[in-house]
Structure formats: C-alpha cells, structure tokens
Design a protein around this motif. Structure first.
Motif, PDB file in Angstrom:
ATOM      1  N   VAL A   6       0.837  -1.208   0.000  1.00  0.00           N
ATOM      2  CA  VAL A   6       0.000   0.000   0.000  1.00  0.00           C
ATOM      3  C   VAL A   6       0.868   1.252   0.000  1.00  0.00           C
ATOM      4  CG1 VAL A   6      -1.663   1.341   1.340  1.00  0.00           C
ATOM      5  CG2 VAL A   6      -1.972  -1.124   1.097  1.00  0.00           C
ATOM      6  N   ILE A   7       1.904   1.258   0.854  1.00  0.00           N
ATOM      7  CA  ILE A   7       2.776   2.433   0.965  1.00  0.00           C
ATOM      8  C   ILE A   7       3.465   2.720  -0.363  1.00  0.00           C
ATOM      9  CG2 ILE A   7       4.918   3.286   2.006  1.00  0.00           C
ATOM     10  CD1 ILE A   7       4.044   1.910   4.610  1.00  0.00           C
ATOM     11  N   PHE A   8       4.111   1.711  -0.938  1.00  0.00           N
ATOM     12  CA  PHE A   8       4.863   1.941  -2.173  1.00  0.00           C
ATOM     13  C   PHE A   8       3.929   2.234  -3.348  1.00  0.00           C
ATOM     14  CE2 PHE A   8       8.320  -0.166   0.158  1.00  0.00           C
ATOM     15  CZ  PHE A   8       9.369   0.687  -0.169  1.00  0.00           C
ATOM     16  N   THR A   9       2.774   1.567  -3.390  1.00  0.00           N
ATOM     17  CA  THR A   9       1.821   1.824  -4.469  1.00  0.00           C
ATOM     18  C   THR A   9       1.312   3.259  -4.426  1.00  0.00           C
ATOM     19  OG1 THR A   9       1.102  -0.494  -4.480  1.00  0.00           O
ATOM     20  CG2 THR A   9      -0.370   1.128  -5.501  1.00  0.00           C
ATOM     21  N   CYS A  10       0.926   3.712  -3.234  1.00  0.00           N
ATOM     22  CA  CYS A  10       0.398   5.075  -3.099  1.00  0.00           C
ATOM     23  C   CYS A  10       1.484   6.113  -3.342  1.00  0.00           C
ATOM     24  CB  CYS A  10      -0.226   5.269  -1.717  1.00  0.00           C
ATOM     25  SG  CYS A  10      -1.748   4.336  -1.469  1.00  0.00           S
ATOM     26  N   LEU A  11       2.718   5.825  -2.902  1.00  0.00           N
ATOM     27  CA  LEU A  11       3.827   6.757  -3.118  1.00  0.00           C
ATOM     28  C   LEU A  11       4.108   6.915  -4.613  1.00  0.00           C
ATOM     29  CD1 LEU A  11       5.984   8.358  -1.365  1.00  0.00           C
ATOM     30  CD2 LEU A  11       7.540   6.509  -1.960  1.00  0.00           C
ATOM     31  N   ILE A  12       4.204   5.791  -5.318  1.00  0.00           N
ATOM     32  CA  ILE A  12       4.475   5.837  -6.759  1.00  0.00           C
ATOM     33  C   ILE A  12       3.298   6.456  -7.507  1.00  0.00           C
ATOM     34  CG2 ILE A  12       4.875   4.415  -8.805  1.00  0.00           C
ATOM     35  CD1 ILE A  12       6.349   2.432  -6.917  1.00  0.00           C
ATOM     36  N   VAL A 211       2.422  12.668  -0.128  1.00  0.00           N
ATOM     37  CA  VAL A 211       3.883  12.749  -0.063  1.00  0.00           C
ATOM     38  C   VAL A 211       4.482  12.440  -1.432  1.00  0.00           C
ATOM     39  CG1 VAL A 211       5.948  11.640   0.883  1.00  0.00           C
ATOM     40  CG2 VAL A 211       4.073  12.267   2.400  1.00  0.00           C
ATOM     41  N   GLY A 212       3.989  11.380  -2.076  1.00  0.00           N
ATOM     42  CA  GLY A 212       4.494  11.034  -3.397  1.00  0.00           C
ATOM     43  C   GLY A 212       4.252  12.129  -4.417  1.00  0.00           C
ATOM     44  N   GLY A 295      15.032  12.542   1.535  1.00  0.00           N
ATOM     45  CA  GLY A 295      14.994  11.810   2.801  1.00  0.00           C
ATOM     46  C   GLY A 295      13.856  10.814   2.920  1.00  0.00           C
ATOM     47  N   ILE A 296      12.656  11.184   2.462  1.00  0.00           N
ATOM     48  CA  ILE A 296      11.501  10.295   2.638  1.00  0.00           C
ATOM     49  C   ILE A 296      11.663   8.980   1.875  1.00  0.00           C
ATOM     50  CG2 ILE A 296       9.048  10.036   2.149  1.00  0.00           C
ATOM     51  CD1 ILE A 296       8.643  12.895   3.076  1.00  0.00           C
ATOM     52  N   PRO A 297      12.021   8.995   0.582  1.00  0.00           N
ATOM     53  CA  PRO A 297      12.213   7.699  -0.092  1.00  0.00           C
ATOM     54  C   PRO A 297      13.303   6.845   0.555  1.00  0.00           C
ATOM     55  CG  PRO A 297      12.052   9.477  -1.704  1.00  0.00           C
ATOM     56  CD  PRO A 297      12.168  10.124  -0.353  1.00  0.00           C
ATOM     57  N   ILE A 298      14.404   7.483   0.988  1.00  0.00           N
ATOM     58  CA  ILE A 298      15.480   6.717   1.628  1.00  0.00           C
ATOM     59  C   ILE A 298      14.996   6.101   2.935  1.00  0.00           C
ATOM     60  CG2 ILE A 298      17.754   6.895   2.730  1.00  0.00           C
ATOM     61  CD1 ILE A 298      18.495   8.997   0.674  1.00  0.00           C
ATOM     62  N   SER A 299      14.157   6.836   3.676  1.00  0.00           N
ATOM     63  CA  SER A 299      13.698   6.338   4.981  1.00  0.00           C
ATOM     64  C   SER A 299      12.818   5.098   4.842  1.00  0.00           C
ATOM     65  CB  SER A 299      12.929   7.430   5.731  1.00  0.00           C
ATOM     66  OG  SER A 299      11.667   7.681   5.135  1.00  0.00           O
ATOM     67  N   LEU A 300      12.178   4.922   3.686  1.00  0.00           N
ATOM     68  CA  LEU A 300      11.362   3.722   3.465  1.00  0.00           C
ATOM     69  C   LEU A 300      12.232   2.470   3.430  1.00  0.00           C
ATOM     70  CD1 LEU A 300       8.841   5.010   0.770  1.00  0.00           C
ATOM     71  CD2 LEU A 300       8.548   4.905   3.249  1.00  0.00           C
ATOM     72  N   ILE A 301      13.540   2.667   3.259  1.00  0.00           N
ATOM     73  CA  ILE A 301      14.492   1.550   3.301  1.00  0.00           C
ATOM     74  C   ILE A 301      15.206   1.500   4.654  1.00  0.00           C
ATOM     75  CG2 ILE A 301      16.578   0.578   2.252  1.00  0.00           C
ATOM     76  CD1 ILE A 301      15.737   1.982  -0.360  1.00  0.00           C
ATOM     77  N   THR A 302      15.643   2.674   5.144  1.00  0.00           N
ATOM     78  CA  THR A 302      16.458   2.687   6.363  1.00  0.00           C
ATOM     79  C   THR A 302      15.666   2.333   7.619  1.00  0.00           C
ATOM     80  OG1 THR A 302      16.128   5.090   6.593  1.00  0.00           O
ATOM     81  CG2 THR A 302      18.101   4.361   5.415  1.00  0.00           C
ATOM     82  N   VAL A 303      14.400   2.765   7.709  1.00  0.00           N
ATOM     83  CA  VAL A 303      13.615   2.462   8.911  1.00  0.00           C
ATOM     84  C   VAL A 303      13.387   0.962   9.073  1.00  0.00           C
ATOM     85  CG1 VAL A 303      11.405   2.798  10.085  1.00  0.00           C
ATOM     86  CG2 VAL A 303      12.549   4.743   9.000  1.00  0.00           C
ATOM     87  N   PRO A 304      12.962   0.233   8.022  1.00  0.00           N
ATOM     88  CA  PRO A 304      12.882  -1.227   8.170  1.00  0.00           C
ATOM     89  C   PRO A 304      14.220  -1.866   8.514  1.00  0.00           C
ATOM     90  CG  PRO A 304      11.621  -0.524   6.256  1.00  0.00           C
ATOM     91  CD  PRO A 304      12.381   0.675   6.733  1.00  0.00           C
TER      92      PRO A 304
END
Length: 312
Positions: A6-12, A211-212, A295-304
C-alpha cells in the motif's frame, strides 16, 4: 507485506499522478487538509483512549514524548556548531536544525509503524507525534526558525498554532474523556469506535499519496547542495536512531513495544511541516525541499533496516 505494498503503491501513484491533468496542482493541499482535519483526529480518537486505559503511568511512557524534544535539542547543538565550522549562512543552519531535528512521525511514521509492527503501535506513535514532534515544532521550532531568520514572533502566534491544530484538539478531548469517563467506564466509546477507525483508515493511503505527489528532486540543485544535504540526512536517518537505540536500549535497558516504537520514530525522515515552517521563514528553501524529497524515499528503506538490525 500488504502494508508495504500500500505504501509503495500510493507513493508511486502520487508521483505519477502529478503528471495527469485530472489532478490539479492543489491536490496535495486538499489531501493534507483532509488528513489533518479528519484522518489524524479520527486516529487519535480511535487509538489514544485505548492507550490511556491500559497505560502504566509508572512505566516508560515518557520515552516517545521526550524523544522529539531531545532530538531537536541535539540538532540545535550539532548544527549550531557545524554551521560555524563550515561557514554556513544562518538560513542554512536554521533549515538544518528544523529539518534534521524533527522527524515525520505521523504522515510517514504511522504507515511505517503499522507496516512493521501493526496497528497496536499507533497509540504510542501518537504520543511521539502530538506532545512530541508537533508540540516541539510549534514552540521551540518556531522560535528557532524566527531566531535564524531574524523575524519576530509573539506568544499569541505560537499559542494559536498549537490550540487550533485539529489533531492536538483531538488529543486534548481524548484526555478529558479519559479523566471524566474512561477511568470508571473504559468501554464508553466502544459504540462509535468503528466510525473513528473507518475515517482513520484513510490516513495511510491519502498521506502517502500526498507525499508522493510532492516529491521532487532537482538534480542541478542536488549537485550544488549535496554536502549540507548529506550532513543533514546522515544526522536524521543514522545518527539520531543510533543515539536513541543506545540510550534507550543499552543505557536504560528498554526492550518493550514503547522502546521499539520510540527508536523507529526517531529514525523517520524529515517532518514535512518542519520544512513548511522553514520555508515560511525563508530558511534555505532549496535545502529544506531536498531534505524532504530525498529523505523520505530513503527512509522507506532505512527504517525497516533499523527495525531488523535492532532485533525487535
């Protein structure tokens, strides 16, 4: 996995739809208003009473509240020093204090918490966001923005920013409900909880889509401003979560859900509202926009990754 889809779909989708003429340029403002005036207050009403009823007030509930304030104080010291060492303008230093010191604990934080942990993490996330990040921005954040821009602000201006913010109003009302009814009748809101939960469910897709839609990175500006950007993102995405993981887990011995949520909230990318405030005070608009857009796209990787390496 579903939440991440859902997150990646809505962001893209948000990023792609800004090129579609059926989506007006004011789309992010409309969606943000819906989230701020309806989705977030509904989430507060749906989740906070549950937390207050079950909370152990002798425990470490203070962690998520204190984290944002400590992060901002740390940012003020670090970038105040770095600004002098690197000869940055006051506008650049002030922009980094705000955008590196305050994390996106709601618009990005809530979706990631729900994806990584589950909906039971959201009440703790609300503590990190409302009395934490939001209140820090609305008080000392605005003061620092004014200090580095040379503007003058009044206590009335700050009070209005706080008292008329809908999620904060919902926070106060939830607290009053708990004091008046919740202690003796913890299930008094149960009949209307499903309504709050349905409205709150709109938060993740709308916030991430918005955000996207707003994400934009100008490569020419990136090449020119890469050094302060990397310093700011390194502090926001790496230094702060490492510091809070060490402090809360190693020093204080925390190992519960509150500790996990607090450390993950400290790892979130720049708070969009902090960037908006920085832009309102003309604090290096180029850099603030890059802090959000990169920062936001990178955080989708760094937070997990933080969640994985910390072993929660």
């Amino acid at each position: 996995m579903t939440n991440f889809i859902v997150i990646f779909t809505c962001l893209i989708a948000g990023n792609l739809c800004k090129k579609v003429r059926h989506f007006p340029s004011a789309t992010p403002q409309v969606l943000n208003s819906f989230v701020v005036y309806l989705s977030l207050p509904a989430l507060v009403f749906a989740q906070l009473p549950k937390l207050l009823v079950t909370m152990d007030f002798s425990g470490n509930w203070w962690m998520p509240v204190s984290m944002a304030w400590m992060a901002f104080a740390f940012s003020y010291l670090v970038f105040g020093f770095a600004g002098k060492q690197f000869g940055w303008k006051d506008s650049t230093t002030g922009a980094l204090i705000l955008t590196a010191g305050l994390g996106n604990t709601s618009f990005v934080g809530f979706p990631l918490l729900e994806a990584l942990i589950g909906p039971h993490a959201l009440p703790i996330g609300i503590l990190a966001d409302q009395p934490g990040s939001f209140l820090a921005l609305a008080t000392i954040g605005i003061f620092v923005a004014a200090l580095y821009s040379g503007a003058k602000i009044t206590p009335q201006f700050i009070a209005r920013r706080i008292l008329f913010f809908p999620p904060f109003i919902a926070l106060l009302l939830s607290g009053f409900w708990y004091l008046l009814f919740g202690i003796n009748h913890p299930h008094s809101l149960d009949p209307i909880m499903p309504a709050f939960e349905k409205v709150a469910a709109t938060l993740v897709p709308l916030a991430v889509f918005s955000v996207g839609y707003q994400l934009h990175v100008d490569l020419a500006v990136f090449k020119r401003r890469w050094f302060p950007l990397m310093v700011g993102l390194g502090f926001r995405l790496l230094v702060l979560p490492a510091f809070f993981a060490f402090f809360y887990i190693k020093v204080l011995g925390g190992s519960d859900l509150i500790t996990q949520v607090t450390v993950l909230e400290s790892a979130m990318a720049t708070m969009i509202t902090a960037a908006v405030v920085a832009n309102e005070f003309n604090l290096d608009n180029e850099l603030t926009n890059l802090m959000v857009g990169v920062g936001i796209p990178i955080s989708l990787i760094t937070v997990p990754l933080w969640n994985y390496f910390l072993g929660f």
